[in-house]
Design a protein around this motif. Structure first.
Motif, PDB file in Angstrom:
ATOM      1  N   VAL A   1       0.860  -1.176   0.000  1.00 29.90           N
ATOM      2  CA  VAL A   1       0.000   0.000   0.000  1.00 29.90           C
ATOM      3  C   VAL A   1       0.901   1.234   0.000  1.00 29.90           C
ATOM      4  O   VAL A   1       1.816   1.339   0.811  1.00 29.90           O
ATOM      5  CB  VAL A   1      -0.925   0.019   1.237  1.00 29.90           C
ATOM      6  CG1 VAL A   1      -1.908   1.180   1.168  1.00 29.90           C
ATOM      7  CG2 VAL A   1      -1.678  -1.301   1.363  1.00 29.90           C
ATOM      8  N   ILE A   2       0.663   2.159  -0.919  1.00 31.02           N
ATOM      9  CA  ILE A   2       1.551   3.309  -1.041  1.00 31.02           C
ATOM     10  C   ILE A   2       0.885   4.607  -0.598  1.00 31.02           C
ATOM     11  O   ILE A   2       1.466   5.674  -0.694  1.00 31.02           O
ATOM     12  CB  ILE A   2       2.088   3.451  -2.489  1.00 31.02           C
ATOM     13  CG1 ILE A   2       0.937   3.447  -3.503  1.00 31.02           C
ATOM     14  CG2 ILE A   2       3.063   2.337  -2.814  1.00 31.02           C
ATOM     15  CD1 ILE A   2       1.315   4.000  -4.853  1.00 31.02           C
ATOM     16  N   GLY A   3      -0.327   4.526  -0.102  1.00 33.38           N
ATOM     17  CA  GLY A   3      -0.979   5.747   0.366  1.00 33.38           C
ATOM     18  C   GLY A   3      -2.093   5.413   1.325  1.00 33.38           C
ATOM     19  O   GLY A   3      -2.479   4.250   1.468  1.00 33.38           O
ATOM     20  N   GLY A   4      -2.598   6.429   2.004  1.00 37.81           N
ATOM     21  CA  GLY A   4      -3.681   6.213   2.941  1.00 37.81           C
ATOM     22  C   GLY A   4      -3.163   5.690   4.265  1.00 37.81           C
ATOM     23  O   GLY A   4      -1.966   5.631   4.498  1.00 37.81           O
ATOM     24  N   LYS A   5      -4.082   5.294   5.136  1.00 38.29           N
ATOM     25  CA  LYS A   5      -3.646   4.944   6.486  1.00 38.29           C
ATOM     26  C   LYS A   5      -2.977   3.577   6.579  1.00 38.29           C
ATOM     27  O   LYS A   5      -2.392   3.254   7.605  1.00 38.29           O
ATOM     28  CB  LYS A   5      -4.806   5.052   7.477  1.00 38.29           C
ATOM     29  CG  LYS A   5      -5.926   4.087   7.252  1.00 38.29           C
ATOM     30  CD  LYS A   5      -6.922   4.189   8.417  1.00 38.29           C
ATOM     31  CE  LYS A   5      -8.158   3.372   8.114  1.00 38.29           C
ATOM     32  NZ  LYS A   5      -9.044   3.257   9.260  1.00 38.29           N
TER      33      LYS A   5
ATOM     34  N   ARG B   1      -0.562   2.708   4.513  1.00 40.87           N
ATOM     35  CA  ARG B   1       0.692   2.882   3.797  1.00 40.87           C
ATOM     36  C   ARG B   1       1.808   2.005   4.361  1.00 40.87           C
ATOM     37  O   ARG B   1       2.031   1.987   5.572  1.00 40.87           O
ATOM     38  CB  ARG B   1       1.098   4.350   3.921  1.00 40.87           C
ATOM     39  CG  ARG B   1       2.159   4.762   2.966  1.00 40.87           C
ATOM     40  CD  ARG B   1       2.537   6.185   3.281  1.00 40.87           C
ATOM     41  NE  ARG B   1       3.778   6.456   2.607  1.00 40.87           N
ATOM     42  CZ  ARG B   1       4.034   7.573   1.955  1.00 40.87           C
ATOM     43  NH1 ARG B   1       3.152   8.523   1.932  1.00 40.87           N
ATOM     44  NH2 ARG B   1       5.182   7.737   1.365  1.00 40.87           N
TER      45      ARG B   1
ATOM     46  N   ARG C   1     -11.204  -1.503  -7.450  1.00 36.55           N
ATOM     47  CA  ARG C   1     -10.735  -1.788  -6.103  1.00 36.55           C
ATOM     48  C   ARG C   1     -10.199  -3.208  -5.993  1.00 36.55           C
ATOM     49  O   ARG C   1     -10.525  -4.071  -6.798  1.00 36.55           O
ATOM     50  CB  ARG C   1     -11.876  -1.614  -5.099  1.00 36.55           C
ATOM     51  CG  ARG C   1     -12.206  -0.174  -4.855  1.00 36.55           C
ATOM     52  CD  ARG C   1     -13.518  -0.047  -4.132  1.00 36.55           C
ATOM     53  NE  ARG C   1     -13.813   1.334  -3.868  1.00 36.55           N
ATOM     54  CZ  ARG C   1     -13.510   1.945  -2.722  1.00 36.55           C
ATOM     55  NH1 ARG C   1     -12.938   1.290  -1.748  1.00 36.55           N
ATOM     56  NH2 ARG C   1     -13.796   3.209  -2.553  1.00 36.55           N
TER      57      ARG C   1
ATOM     58  N   ASN D   1      -6.722  -3.490   5.692  1.00 34.54           N
ATOM     59  CA  ASN D   1      -8.012  -2.798   5.722  1.00 34.54           C
ATOM     60  C   ASN D   1      -9.120  -3.692   6.288  1.00 34.54           C
ATOM     61  O   ASN D   1     -10.195  -3.817   5.712  1.00 34.54           O
ATOM     62  CB  ASN D   1      -8.385  -2.304   4.314  1.00 34.54           C
ATOM     63  CG  ASN D   1      -9.439  -1.213   4.354  1.00 34.54           C
ATOM     64  OD1 ASN D   1      -9.711  -0.638   5.399  1.00 34.54           O
ATOM     65  ND2 ASN D   1     -10.034  -0.935   3.215  1.00 34.54           N
TER      66      ASN D   1
ATOM     67  N   LEU E   1      -9.530  -1.925  -1.300  1.00 36.03           N
ATOM     68  CA  LEU E   1      -8.727  -0.706  -1.366  1.00 36.03           C
ATOM     69  C   LEU E   1      -8.697  -0.213  -2.813  1.00 36.03           C
ATOM     70  O   LEU E   1      -8.707  -1.022  -3.738  1.00 36.03           O
ATOM     71  CB  LEU E   1      -7.284  -1.009  -0.947  1.00 36.03           C
ATOM     72  CG  LEU E   1      -7.023  -1.402   0.503  1.00 36.03           C
ATOM     73  CD1 LEU E   1      -5.715  -2.153   0.596  1.00 36.03           C
ATOM     74  CD2 LEU E   1      -7.002  -0.176   1.386  1.00 36.03           C
TER      75      LEU E   1
ATOM     76  N   ALA F   1      -5.307   2.462  -7.107  1.00 37.13           N
ATOM     77  CA  ALA F   1      -4.283   3.504  -7.236  1.00 37.13           C
ATOM     78  C   ALA F   1      -3.361   3.558  -6.022  1.00 37.13           C
ATOM     79  O   ALA F   1      -2.273   4.118  -6.081  1.00 37.13           O
ATOM     80  CB  ALA F   1      -4.941   4.860  -7.445  1.00 37.13           C
ATOM     81  N   ARG F   2      -3.790   2.997  -4.917  1.00 33.14           N
ATOM     82  CA  ARG F   2      -2.972   3.019  -3.711  1.00 33.14           C
ATOM     83  C   ARG F   2      -2.081   1.787  -3.565  1.00 33.14           C
ATOM     84  O   ARG F   2      -1.455   1.600  -2.531  1.00 33.14           O
ATOM     85  CB  ARG F   2      -3.873   3.097  -2.482  1.00 33.14           C
ATOM     86  CG  ARG F   2      -4.154   4.518  -2.089  1.00 33.14           C
ATOM     87  CD  ARG F   2      -4.850   4.547  -0.774  1.00 33.14           C
ATOM     88  NE  ARG F   2      -5.898   5.536  -0.796  1.00 33.14           N
ATOM     89  CZ  ARG F   2      -6.926   5.530   0.024  1.00 33.14           C
ATOM     90  NH1 ARG F   2      -7.058   4.579   0.913  1.00 33.14           N
ATOM     91  NH2 ARG F   2      -7.813   6.472  -0.042  1.00 33.14           N
ATOM     92  N   LEU F   3      -2.064   0.952  -4.577  1.00 30.46           N
ATOM     93  CA  LEU F   3      -1.321  -0.300  -4.460  1.00 30.46           C
ATOM     94  C   LEU F   3      -0.240  -0.411  -5.527  1.00 30.46           C
ATOM     95  O   LEU F   3      -0.421   0.019  -6.652  1.00 30.46           O
ATOM     96  CB  LEU F   3      -2.278  -1.490  -4.592  1.00 30.46           C
ATOM     97  CG  LEU F   3      -3.407  -1.538  -3.570  1.00 30.46           C
ATOM     98  CD1 LEU F   3      -4.403  -2.593  -3.966  1.00 30.46           C
ATOM     99  CD2 LEU F   3      -2.861  -1.811  -2.183  1.00 30.46           C
TER     100      LEU F   3
END
Ligand SMILES: [Zn+2]
Length: 114
Positions: free
Chosen positions: A20-24, A26, A41, A48, A73, A76-78
């Motif tokens: 995970v590269i962003g969000g809580k 990360r 997603r 999560n 998730l 884009a955050r992965l």
């Protein structure tokens, strides 16, 4: 054909190790359990987690209680974690001599499809 093209745009797929590269969440890593193509997603193992309260279902012999389940998730955050260099890496695509498209790690060049 359209379905195939849509699938090919995805930089990750079921069974990949991702970070995970962003969000809580990360920095967390896990295995892709499911890709929800329509929603953009992805469900990542042990990341999560949300608690679901389950009612006991006597007919099925299930006890009630709280179960933890992965929530999806945004893709884009992965990022895919490379099997060779172990880094969360950008992936590129290359076409092999036999026409198969494979993803590769842009960091070390390792092919991600076996
Ligand atoms: Zn690599």
């Amino acid at each position: 054909m359209a379905i195939v093209e849509a699938r090919l745009r995805w930089h990750l797929r079921k069974g990949d190790m991702v970070e995970v590269i962003g969000g809580k969440f990360r920095g967390k890593r896990g295995k892709v359990l499911r890709v929800l193509t329509d929603e953009g997603r992805v469900i990542v193992e042990r990341v999560n987690l949300v608690k679901h309260h389950m009612k006991p279902n006597i007919a099925k012999g299930q006890q009630g209680g709280i179960v933890e389940k992965e929530a999806p998730l945004p893709v884009a955050r992965l990022m895919v974690v490379c099997t060779r260099c172990g880094e969360a890496a950008r992936t590129g695509r290359r076409i092999l001599d036999d026409g198969t498209k494979v993803r590769y790690c842009k960091r070390c060049g390792e092919q991600l499809e076996k």
